[in-house]
Design an enzyme around this catalytic site. Structure first.
Site, short mmCIF file in Angstrom:
data_model
loop_
_atom_site.label_atom_id
_atom_site.label_comp_id
_atom_site.label_asym_id
_atom_site.label_seq_id
_atom_site.Cartn_x
_atom_site.Cartn_y
_atom_site.Cartn_z
N ASN A 1 0.87 -1.18 0.00
CA ASN A 1 0.00 0.00 0.00
C ASN A 1 0.91 1.23 0.00
O ASN A 1 1.48 1.58 1.02
CB ASN A 1 -0.89 -0.03 1.25
CG ASN A 1 -1.69 1.24 1.41
OD1 ASN A 1 -1.81 2.04 0.48
ND2 ASN A 1 -2.25 1.45 2.59
N LYS B 1 0.12 4.32 -0.40
CA LYS B 1 -0.49 5.56 0.13
C LYS B 1 -0.21 6.72 -0.83
O LYS B 1 -0.16 6.50 -2.05
CB LYS B 1 0.03 5.82 1.54
CG LYS B 1 -0.10 4.59 2.43
CD LYS B 1 0.15 4.82 3.88
CE LYS B 1 -0.01 3.51 4.62
NZ LYS B 1 0.06 3.67 6.06
N HIS C 1 -9.51 1.50 4.69
CA HIS C 1 -8.20 1.65 5.36
C HIS C 1 -8.35 2.62 6.54
O HIS C 1 -9.13 3.56 6.47
CB HIS C 1 -7.16 2.16 4.36
CG HIS C 1 -5.79 2.16 4.94
ND1 HIS C 1 -5.33 3.18 5.74
CD2 HIS C 1 -4.80 1.24 4.89
CE1 HIS C 1 -4.10 2.89 6.14
NE2 HIS C 1 -3.75 1.71 5.64
N GLU D 1 -6.68 5.04 7.49
CA GLU D 1 -6.52 6.46 7.15
C GLU D 1 -7.77 7.01 6.48
O GLU D 1 -8.11 8.19 6.65
CB GLU D 1 -5.26 6.64 6.29
CG GLU D 1 -4.01 6.47 7.14
CD GLU D 1 -2.80 5.89 6.44
OE1 GLU D 1 -2.78 5.84 5.20
OE2 GLU D 1 -1.87 5.44 7.15
N GLU E 1 -5.50 -4.48 10.65
CA GLU E 1 -4.44 -3.49 10.86
C GLU E 1 -4.74 -2.69 12.12
O GLU E 1 -5.52 -1.73 12.07
CB GLU E 1 -4.37 -2.54 9.66
CG GLU E 1 -4.09 -3.23 8.35
CD GLU E 1 -3.50 -2.25 7.33
OE1 GLU E 1 -2.36 -2.48 6.90
OE2 GLU E 1 -4.16 -1.26 7.01
N GLY F 1 2.35 2.59 10.65
CA GLY F 1 3.31 3.67 10.47
C GLY F 1 4.04 4.07 11.74
O GLY F 1 4.69 5.11 11.79
N SER G 1 3.30 -1.86 10.39
CA SER G 1 4.75 -1.93 10.61
C SER G 1 5.35 -3.29 10.26
O SER G 1 6.27 -3.76 10.93
CB SER G 1 5.10 -1.51 12.04
OG SER G 1 4.71 -0.17 12.27
P1 PGA Z 1 2.80 0.51 7.63
O1 PGA Z 1 1.34 0.76 6.97
O2 PGA Z 1 3.31 -0.79 7.09
O3 PGA Z 1 3.61 1.69 7.20
O4 PGA Z 1 2.58 0.44 9.10
C1 PGA Z 1 0.46 -0.30 6.75
C2 PGA Z 1 -0.83 0.21 6.15
O5 PGA Z 1 -1.25 1.32 6.48
O6 PGA Z 1 -1.46 -0.48 5.31
#
Ligand code: PGA
Length: 257
Positions: free
Chosen positions: A13, A15, A100, A102, A172, A178, A218
């Site tokens: 992903n 983003k 997601h 976000e 998640e 993140g 992460s």
């Molecule tokens: P990350 O993001 O691996 O940077 O923690 C995962 C995601 O938001 O799908």
């Protein structure tokens, strides 16, 4: 349920990262690195603006397929700034990430909207990657299972038995996205078992056993094998560590089966 029956999915992903030029540069390095892998699906979700270029480059690959990071549930109309399933399919998009964290927490997407998006994706031959996950304060208040169940009920509210296994669930935990804080193997397995058991209550057990449940938050080359060794983890949705071709190639090359 034996996880070896489910083909693992390793999904990137990106983003709001990568221009068209950066997407081309990534794929030029990445594709040869994963060329010989089998027994898995590798998915790349670039921003909308790079889908066309990415689609052209990976169209010959059987291993690597394309995802969008979001879509609207209507096919066309007065919805400024939105993108529909028919537009995505023009670029060879196979999957769409929906709900997601976000989207939920920065852009205010509610379960009711995500439910309509999942329904629309399936009606239009896109495979939804339905993201769910609790915030830290919800986990600490003992509300994790309740939150996940609400997100699952909404996400699958319009999904019938015969199409349920087209949906991939991505667990998640919001506090792990993140932040560098990965869920421990126990935390991930606990959530995944509960998700599997909810699916088994909702669908025929044969079908529920086919639904892939990815972990996200992460994930990096250093922890992917430990996560993939868990019986109910069927892959990963990867943000930060998917932006460098070498790092995502290492993750995509994880031990499976
Ligand atoms: P990350 O993001 O691996 O940077 O923690 C995962 C995601 O938001 O799908």
């Amino acid at each position: 349920m034996n996880s070896s029956k489910r083909t693992p999915v390793l999904a990137a992903n990106w983003k709001m990262y990568k221009t068209v030029a950066e997407t081309r540069d990534f794929l030029k390095v990445f594709l040869p690195l994963v060329n010989n892998l089998t027994e898995r699906e590798i998915v790349i979700a670039p921003p909308f603006t790079a889908l066309s270029a990415a689609g052209e480059i990976i169209k010959k690959s059987e291993l690597v397929t394309l995802a969008a990071q979001n879509m609207y549930f209507e096919q066309k109309g007065g919805f400024t700034g939105e993108i529909s399933s028919i537009m995505l399919k023009e670029f060879g998009v196979k999957w769409v990430i929906l709900g997601h964290s976000e989207r939920r927490h920065i852009f205010g997407e509610e379960n009711s909207l995500i439910s309509l998006k999942v329904k629309s994706a399936l009606e239009n031959d896109l495979l939804p990657i339905l993201c769910i996950g609790e915030k830290l304060e919800e986990r600490e208040a003992g509300l994790m299972h309740e939150i996940l169940e609400k997100q699952l009920s909404a996400g699958f509210s319009e999904v019938g038995n015969q199409e349920a296994d087209k949906v991939v669930v991505a667990y998640e935990p919001v506090w792990a996205i993140g932040t560098g804080k990965t869920a421990t193997p126990d935390q991930a397995q606990d959530a995944h078992i509960n998700i599997r058991s909810w699916l088994t209550g909702r669908f025929d057990s044969g079908i529920a056993g086919q639904i892939r449940i990815l972990y996200g938050g992460s994930v990096k080359p250093e922890n992917i094998n430990e996560l993939m060794a868990l019986p109910d983890v069927d892959g990963a949705l990867v943000g930060g560590a998917s932006l460098k071709p070498g790092s995502f190639a290492q993750i995509a090359s994880c031990r499976v089966g």
